[in-house]
Write a protein that holds these residues in place. Structure first.
Motif, PDB file in Angstrom:
ATOM      1  N   SER A 122     -15.312 -23.348  -7.814  1.00  0.00           N
ATOM      2  CA  SER A 122     -14.967 -22.614  -6.588  1.00  0.00           C
ATOM      3  C   SER A 122     -14.717 -21.146  -6.879  1.00  0.00           C
ATOM      4  N   ARG A 123     -13.990 -20.870  -7.963  1.00  0.00           N
ATOM      5  CA  ARG A 123     -13.667 -19.495  -8.335  1.00  0.00           C
ATOM      6  C   ARG A 123     -14.926 -18.711  -8.706  1.00  0.00           C
ATOM      7  N   ALA A 124     -15.778 -19.303  -9.516  1.00  0.00           N
ATOM      8  CA  ALA A 124     -16.999 -18.614  -9.938  1.00  0.00           C
ATOM      9  C   ALA A 124     -17.895 -18.311  -8.747  1.00  0.00           C
ATOM     10  N   LYS A 125     -18.051 -19.288  -7.857  1.00  0.00           N
ATOM     11  CA  LYS A 125     -18.888 -19.077  -6.680  1.00  0.00           C
ATOM     12  C   LYS A 125     -18.328 -17.971  -5.787  1.00  0.00           C
ATOM     13  N   ALA A 126     -17.030 -18.024  -5.509  1.00  0.00           N
ATOM     14  CA  ALA A 126     -16.420 -17.030  -4.618  1.00  0.00           C
ATOM     15  C   ALA A 126     -16.488 -15.633  -5.210  1.00  0.00           C
ATOM     16  N   LEU A 127     -16.230 -15.508  -6.510  1.00  0.00           N
ATOM     17  CA  LEU A 127     -16.257 -14.186  -7.135  1.00  0.00           C
ATOM     18  C   LEU A 127     -17.679 -13.641  -7.200  1.00  0.00           C
ATOM     19  N   ALA A 128     -18.651 -14.492  -7.433  1.00  0.00           N
ATOM     20  CA  ALA A 128     -20.043 -14.040  -7.448  1.00  0.00           C
ATOM     21  C   ALA A 128     -20.468 -13.560  -6.063  1.00  0.00           C
ATOM     22  N   GLN A 129     -20.083 -14.302  -5.036  1.00  0.00           N
ATOM     23  CA  GLN A 129     -20.418 -13.896  -3.674  1.00  0.00           C
ATOM     24  C   GLN A 129     -19.703 -12.597  -3.305  1.00  0.00           C
ATOM     25  N   ALA A 130     -18.446 -12.448  -3.730  1.00  0.00           N
ATOM     26  CA  ALA A 130     -17.709 -11.220  -3.442  1.00  0.00           C
ATOM     27  C   ALA A 130     -18.366 -10.019  -4.106  1.00  0.00           C
ATOM     28  N   ALA A 131     -18.801 -10.185  -5.345  1.00  0.00           N
ATOM     29  CA  ALA A 131     -19.455  -9.084  -6.050  1.00  0.00           C
ATOM     30  C   ALA A 131     -20.769  -8.713  -5.369  1.00  0.00           C
ATOM     31  N   ALA A 132     -21.526  -9.713  -4.919  1.00  0.00           N
ATOM     32  CA  ALA A 132     -22.813  -9.451  -4.280  1.00  0.00           C
ATOM     33  C   ALA A 132     -22.646  -8.752  -2.933  1.00  0.00           C
ATOM     34  N   ARG A 133     -21.574  -9.088  -2.211  1.00  0.00           N
ATOM     35  CA  ARG A 133     -21.353  -8.525  -0.878  1.00  0.00           C
ATOM     36  C   ARG A 133     -20.511  -7.254  -0.886  1.00  0.00           C
ATOM     37  N   GLY A 134     -19.881  -6.951  -2.014  1.00  0.00           N
ATOM     38  CA  GLY A 134     -18.940  -5.842  -2.044  1.00  0.00           C
ATOM     39  C   GLY A 134     -17.640  -6.185  -1.344  1.00  0.00           C
ATOM     40  N   THR A 135     -17.211  -7.430  -1.474  1.00  0.00           N
ATOM     41  CA  THR A 135     -16.031  -7.931  -0.775  1.00  0.00           C
ATOM     42  C   THR A 135     -14.743  -7.581  -1.522  1.00  0.00           C
ATOM     43  N   VAL A 136     -13.769  -7.022  -0.818  1.00  0.00           N
ATOM     44  CA  VAL A 136     -12.443  -6.774  -1.376  1.00  0.00           C
ATOM     45  C   VAL A 136     -11.712  -8.112  -1.504  1.00  0.00           C
ATOM     46  N   LEU A 137     -10.963  -8.280  -2.592  1.00  0.00           N
ATOM     47  CA  LEU A 137     -10.147  -9.477  -2.784  1.00  0.00           C
ATOM     48  C   LEU A 137      -8.689  -9.164  -2.470  1.00  0.00           C
ATOM     49  N   ALA A 138      -8.071 -10.006  -1.672  1.00  0.00           N
ATOM     50  CA  ALA A 138      -6.633  -9.923  -1.383  1.00  0.00           C
ATOM     51  C   ALA A 138      -5.982 -11.131  -2.040  1.00  0.00           C
ATOM     52  N   VAL A 139      -5.091 -10.887  -2.994  1.00  0.00           N
ATOM     53  CA  VAL A 139      -4.610 -11.959  -3.871  1.00  0.00           C
ATOM     54  C   VAL A 139      -3.111 -12.205  -3.677  1.00  0.00           C
ATOM     55  N   SER A 140      -2.709 -13.422  -3.992  1.00  0.00           N
ATOM     56  CA  SER A 140      -1.332 -13.838  -3.742  1.00  0.00           C
ATOM     57  C   SER A 140      -0.349 -13.332  -4.784  1.00  0.00           C
ATOM     58  N   HIS A 141      -0.705 -13.464  -6.066  1.00  0.00           N
ATOM     59  CA  HIS A 141       0.297 -13.343  -7.121  1.00  0.00           C
ATOM     60  C   HIS A 141       0.089 -12.183  -8.090  1.00  0.00           C
ATOM     61  N   LEU A 142      -1.034 -11.500  -8.030  1.00  0.00           N
ATOM     62  CA  LEU A 142      -1.283 -10.435  -8.988  1.00  0.00           C
ATOM     63  C   LEU A 142      -0.380  -9.238  -8.694  1.00  0.00           C
ATOM     64  N   GLY A 143      -0.287  -8.326  -9.666  1.00  0.00           N
ATOM     65  CA  GLY A 143       0.567  -7.169  -9.488  1.00  0.00           C
ATOM     66  C   GLY A 143       0.110  -6.257  -8.371  1.00  0.00           C
ATOM     67  N   THR A 144      -1.195  -6.168  -8.155  1.00  0.00           N
ATOM     68  CA  THR A 144      -1.784  -5.350  -7.119  1.00  0.00           C
ATOM     69  C   THR A 144      -2.367  -6.252  -6.047  1.00  0.00           C
ATOM     70  N   ALA A 145      -2.102  -5.921  -4.783  1.00  0.00           N
ATOM     71  CA  ALA A 145      -2.487  -6.811  -3.696  1.00  0.00           C
ATOM     72  C   ALA A 145      -3.994  -6.844  -3.457  1.00  0.00           C
ATOM     73  N   PHE A 146      -4.635  -5.677  -3.436  1.00  0.00           N
ATOM     74  CA  PHE A 146      -6.049  -5.588  -3.104  1.00  0.00           C
ATOM     75  C   PHE A 146      -6.850  -5.169  -4.324  1.00  0.00           C
ATOM     76  N   HIS A 147      -7.948  -5.868  -4.552  1.00  0.00           N
ATOM     77  CA  HIS A 147      -8.819  -5.555  -5.685  1.00  0.00           C
ATOM     78  C   HIS A 147     -10.222  -5.279  -5.156  1.00  0.00           C
ATOM     79  N   ASP A 148     -10.686  -4.050  -5.392  1.00  0.00           N
ATOM     80  CA  ASP A 148     -12.007  -3.658  -4.940  1.00  0.00           C
ATOM     81  C   ASP A 148     -13.086  -4.312  -5.794  1.00  0.00           C
ATOM     82  N   PRO A 149     -14.247  -4.592  -5.196  1.00  0.00           N
ATOM     83  CA  PRO A 149     -15.326  -5.213  -5.968  1.00  0.00           C
ATOM     84  C   PRO A 149     -15.804  -4.292  -7.076  1.00  0.00           C
ATOM     85  N   THR A 150     -16.216  -4.899  -8.193  1.00  0.00           N
ATOM     86  CA  THR A 150     -16.720  -4.115  -9.318  1.00  0.00           C
ATOM     87  C   THR A 150     -18.149  -4.523  -9.620  1.00  0.00           C
TER      88      THR A 150
END
Length: 268
Positions: free
Chosen positions: A240-268
């Protein structure tokens, strides 16, 4: 002041309920991680490492609003007040109601609460006995309901959350992907729990994924193959993680995460 991102006509606001050290050493939580991978993760997200090297977690929810005054969908509900189910390990009490007020959102504005999964650090302020969101429907996946119905003698999720919501007619149980509203879609991402779900926000050619615990540390953002010991099904979670991250990278999708130090992570 809460951080926000805009996705077309939608605004996504990060709301931090609490923060504190995780009770187990991070190396035990990711036993396959190497020192080089830890170094890279710390460089990517330094705020997730405490002064003593401990894993420092944020406990976040996200508010999604259409326009300036439309109804609000809340994704996850934090650890909750002092008497919540998370009180034996997480840094209660949480402050989500105050965070919402600081963002200009009243409890009555929240029309729906999506619980990415039923772990007790994500559902605290949705529990009817503690919740200020007395009119909001609460949206969960059937697979998680089934798990906690079967474990009701050992955990409190079914007795304190599911049954009271059912009695009030406010529980919406889904099975898989589903549209939630204009520009907002639920996406099933099982593995962390059987019914884990994420929320995809799309409008005007932009997109953002509220990821729940699809990944819980930057080390999984950089190395999606790494398993977290509390994943119910590590292989399914990895897929699930690999699929979602691959799709996010392909679309340029920002990630909003629950527990990381930074809330929003821009696609790389």
């Amino acid at each position: 002041m809460p951080m926000t991102r805009t996705v077309g006509q939608l605004t996504v606001t990060a709301l931090q309920d609490a923060e504190g050290p995780f009770p187990s050493p991070r190396q035990e939580c990711f036993p396959d991680a190497t020192e080089a991978q830890w170094s890279a993760a710390d460089a990517h997200d330094p705020a997730a490492r405490g002064a003593g090297g401990e894993w420092w977690l944020r406990y976040r929810s996200y508010a999604i609003r259409v326009g300036d005054s439309g109804p609000v969908t809340l994704v996850d509900a934090g650890i909750g007040p002092a008497g919540s189910l998370a009180a034996d390990w997480a840094p209660v009490p949480g402050h989500l109601p105050d965070e919402l007020a600081a963002a200009g959102i009243q409890a009555a504005d929240v029309s729906a609460i999506v619980l990415t999964h039923l772990h007790n650090d994500h559902m605290g302020w949705a529990v009817p006995g503690d919740s200020p969101f007395t009119r909001a429907r609460v949206i969960v996946q059937q697979a998680d309901v089934d798990v906690y119905r079967g474990n009701r003698d050992f955990t409190g999720q079914y007795d304190r959350l599911i049954e009271p919501l059912m009695a009030q007619g406010r529980l919406q149980v889904l099975d898989g992907d589903a549209p939630l509203g204009p520009g907002v879609r639920l996406v099933a991402t099982p593995g962390h729990t059987p019914g884990h779900q994420t929320v995809l926000v799309e409008d005007a050619g932009e997109s953002l994924l509220v990821a729940g615990d699809l990944l819980v540390h930057a080390i999984q953002l950089l190395h999606p193959e790494l398993a977290y010991v509390s994943e119910a099904d590590p292989e399914q979670a990895r897929a699930s993680r690999a699929k979602a991250l691959a799709q996010a990278a392909a679309r340029g999708t920002v990630l909003a995460v629950s527990h990381l130090g930074t809330a929003f992570h821009d696609p790389t």
